[in-house]
Design a protein around this motif. Structure first.
Motif, PDB file in Angstrom:
ATOM      1  N   ALA A 289      -0.301  -4.580   3.943  1.00  0.00           N
ATOM      2  CA  ALA A 289      -0.486  -4.434   3.117  1.00  0.00           C
ATOM      3  C   ALA A 289      -1.191  -5.618   2.446  1.00  0.00           C
ATOM      4  CB  ALA A 289       1.124  -4.756   3.526  1.00  0.00           C
ATOM      5  N   ASP A 290      -1.638  -6.046   3.377  1.00  0.00           N
ATOM      6  CA  ASP A 290      -2.791  -7.109   1.846  1.00  0.00           C
ATOM      7  C   ASP A 290      -4.071  -6.931   2.423  1.00  0.00           C
ATOM      8  OD1 ASP A 290      -1.133  -9.929   2.241  1.00  0.00           O
ATOM      9  OD2 ASP A 290      -2.986 -10.636   4.093  1.00  0.00           O
ATOM     10  N   LEU A 291      -4.798  -5.740   2.973  1.00  0.00           N
ATOM     11  CA  LEU A 291      -5.381  -4.960   2.756  1.00  0.00           C
ATOM     12  C   LEU A 291      -6.011  -4.381   1.443  1.00  0.00           C
ATOM     13  CD1 LEU A 291      -6.931  -4.329   6.377  1.00  0.00           C
ATOM     14  CD2 LEU A 291      -8.282  -5.669   4.988  1.00  0.00           C
ATOM     15  N   VAL A 292      -4.300  -3.725   1.456  1.00  0.00           N
ATOM     16  CA  VAL A 292      -4.339  -2.358   0.210  1.00  0.00           C
ATOM     17  C   VAL A 292      -4.382  -3.148  -0.545  1.00  0.00           C
ATOM     18  CG1 VAL A 292      -2.801  -0.879  -0.698  1.00  0.00           C
ATOM     19  CG2 VAL A 292      -3.106  -1.044   1.794  1.00  0.00           C
ATOM     20  N   VAL A 293      -4.021  -4.485  -0.699  1.00  0.00           N
ATOM     21  CA  VAL A 293      -3.354  -5.136  -2.134  1.00  0.00           C
ATOM     22  C   VAL A 293      -5.102  -6.021  -2.573  1.00  0.00           C
ATOM     23  CG1 VAL A 293      -2.957  -8.071  -3.291  1.00  0.00           C
ATOM     24  CG2 VAL A 293      -1.146  -5.753  -2.034  1.00  0.00           C
TER      25      VAL A 293
END
Lengths: 302, 263
Positions: A289-293
């Motif tokens: 999630a962090d990386l995608v965001v």
């Protein structure tokens, strides 16, 4: 004089308050690592000892109690967790995001407040009560509707989990939509966009990070949920072939078996290995999630 | 000066008659009647809270986004009362574009901002990629932005400077071929240079579009507008050629306001 005393006090108090706040911040990180460490420590002797990792991940045989030869294969449990979670997401992400869009964009203010209270009430229901609903209410309904011999299965667990995830997805999703500046809406409306066009042409792209976070939080909730799935999925260790097959999840296995094990025994340690596995999965979901965001943000800046 | 005009009525682009507007119990517009001439820049001036922005937003019915708004009276644009039941809000807003106080490009690319209106009105599907490209170039050239952004058309519009953003917000109205452009203090977020650029732009649009501009800046009203409307407490006090409103106001309130005695 009093003024001077107060000044001295505040000079003392401020660093103190700052230290306390700093401690709170660091302790959150510390506790996460501590939990991971202790779970890992209990599982480690087995993980690096007798446990055959190949068998662990590829075998469907979960026979921890066998006197002759105990087998620890979690493939069926993984399949159980994955199938129930996937079904729950399939139901709850559209429903939750739809509810968020309705509440934030289409709903008259008075209805909105009532609706939010009711939906947030859903989030306050203890998971054991959800399990009870799955077992006592949904079970006979599913038997009657689908004709399956038992109604506690993937479908039941998925529906219950979806109902549990919808409030989270809705409230995080609504926050994400509310965070979109109103000027965007006005710009689109003034160009002649209808309300629905505003939603899918402006709000969804503008809020996509927040909405993604909402969906991922829902996934995290589903993967980690224990009591409700323990009661609603039938607790049968098998690779499911249809929605009406009972399954058992990783979490339910730990909850059901840990109390029966000998502390320090192989079975006990394997359950902690499963705990470590669950934590890794949660960590991976969050990291993704962090990386995608961040990835999305990076591209926008470029 | 209203009423003394001898021009035929078809030269009016907007005819407002007895317009009243309430936010719940508060009456923000009181019996406003005015004819706004086609192809001119009309300035809307008055102290804060006098209803000039409300008036502007009632010309494209943007006020209706908030619940509890009630409007009576008629506003005729292009010969049609926009408050009739059969009016399509989409079509109305296509004909009456709006520029806001704070530049509000949509969080998509520069290119998509320009064609957004066409996409909303399903006009984009009838056009080829090349025709869309040409429209984008034309619109951006019109607002003197093409040279600055022609190499970054697919970058997000929100990364432009405020001045460029506001130019973009004007440019994106043009593919829809509006007849009226409403501007709500379009320069209040810009520095002196940006203000000058937007004013030059308005000058270039004069004649082809009917422009109604709300401004707090008296000097700007004098520089940019052909006619001026002075409003106070929800009422229209005076309307006439800008020169008259500023130099020979017929009402005491107008005189005191343009002299800067209040507001």
């Amino acid at each position: 004089m009093r003024h001077a005393a107060a000044l001295r006090l505040s000079r003392l108090a401020e660093p103190l308050v700052e230290a306390i706040i700093r401690l709170c911040g660091w302790s959150a990180i510390f506790f996460v690592f501590a939990i991971f460490f202790f779970v890992f420590r209990e599982g480690a002797p087995m993980l690096f000892g007798a446990l055959d990792l190949g068998e662990f991940f590829t075998s469907v045989n979960w026979r921890p109690d066998s006197r002759i030869q105990a087998q620890y294969g979690v493939l069926a449990l993984l399949a159980g967790t994955a199938s129930v979670t996937a079904l729950a997401m399939l139901l709850s992400v559209p429903a939750g995001l739809g509810a968020a869009i309705f509440v934030s964009e289409f709903c008259p203010p008075r209805v909105r407040e009532t609706l939010k209270i009711v939906i947030e009430l859903l989030a306050a229901i203890p998971s054991v009560v959800w399990g009870f609903i799955g077992y006592m209410v949904l079970n006979p309904v599913l038997i009657a509707v689908t004709g399956a011999p038992i109604g506690i299965n993937i479908l039941n667990g998925g529906i219950i989990l979806a109902l549990m995830s919808v409030p989270i997805i809705m409230s995080v999703g609504e926050d994400a939509l509310k965070a979109v500046p109103d000027t965007y809406r006005e710009a689109a409306i003034a160009l002649g966009a209808s309300r629905w066009q505003v939603v899918y042409k402006v709000l969804l792209p503008a809020a996509k990070n927040g909405l993604l976070a909402a969906a991922l939080l829902g996934i995290g909730r589903s993967v980690g949920e224990t009591m409700a799935v323990l009661m609603a999925t039938g607790h049968a260790v098998q690779i499911p072939h249809s929605l009406l097959d009972p399954v058992r999840t990783l979490t339910a296995t730990i909850a059901a078996e840990l109390g029966e094990t000998v502390e320090g025994g192989d079975h006990y340690r394997v359950l902690f290995v499963i705990g470590t596995l669950l934590m890794l999965m949660a960590f991976l979901v969050n990291l993704t999630a962090d990386l995608v965001v961040k990835g999305v943000r990076g591209k926008q800046n470029g | 000066m209203t009423g003394t005009e001898t021009a035929p009525s078809d030269r009016y682009s907007i005819s407002v008659e007895d317009l009243c507007l309430w936010y719940a119990d508060f009456q923000a517009l009181k019996h406003v009647s005015v004819d706004i001439r086609e192809g001119l820049v009309t300035g809307l001036i008055g102290p804060s809270g006098c209803g000039k922005t409300t008036f502007l937003r009632s010309l494209n019915r943007l006020n209706e986004r908030y619940g509890n708004v009630k409007t009576t009276g008629t506003v005729r644009i292009l010969g049609k009362n926009i408050y009739d039941a059969d009016v399509s809000l989409g079509e109305l807003r296509k004909a009456v574009g709006m520029v806001f106080q704070r530049p509000n490009p949509l969080p998509v690319s520069i290119y998509e901002n320009i064609v957004f209106g066409l996409r909303v009105h399903a006009g984009a599907r009838a056009l080829t990629r090349r025709q869309l490209d040409e429209l984008v170039e034309l619109s951006l050239t019109e607002v003197a932005l093409w040279d600055d952004v022609k190499d970054v058309l697919h970058r997000r519009a929100t990364h432009l400077t405020l001045e460029q953003q506001q130019k973009l917000c004007i440019a994106r109205l043009l593919p829809l071929k509006p007849s009226v452009i409403l501007m709500d203090e379009p320069c209040s977020a810009l520095d002196a240079e940006g203000t000058a650029a937007i004013e030059r732009l308005m000058d270039g649009l004069r004649g082809r579009y009917t422009i109604v501009i709300v401004t707090h800046n008296m000097a700007q009203a004098r520089r940019t507008s052909d006619e001026c409307i002075f409003m106070l407490l929800g009422e229209l006090v005076e309307h006439g050629p800008t020169v008259n409103v500023f130099l020979r106001p017929t009402r005491k309130e107008t005189e005191m306001y343009v002299e800067g005695r209040y507001g």
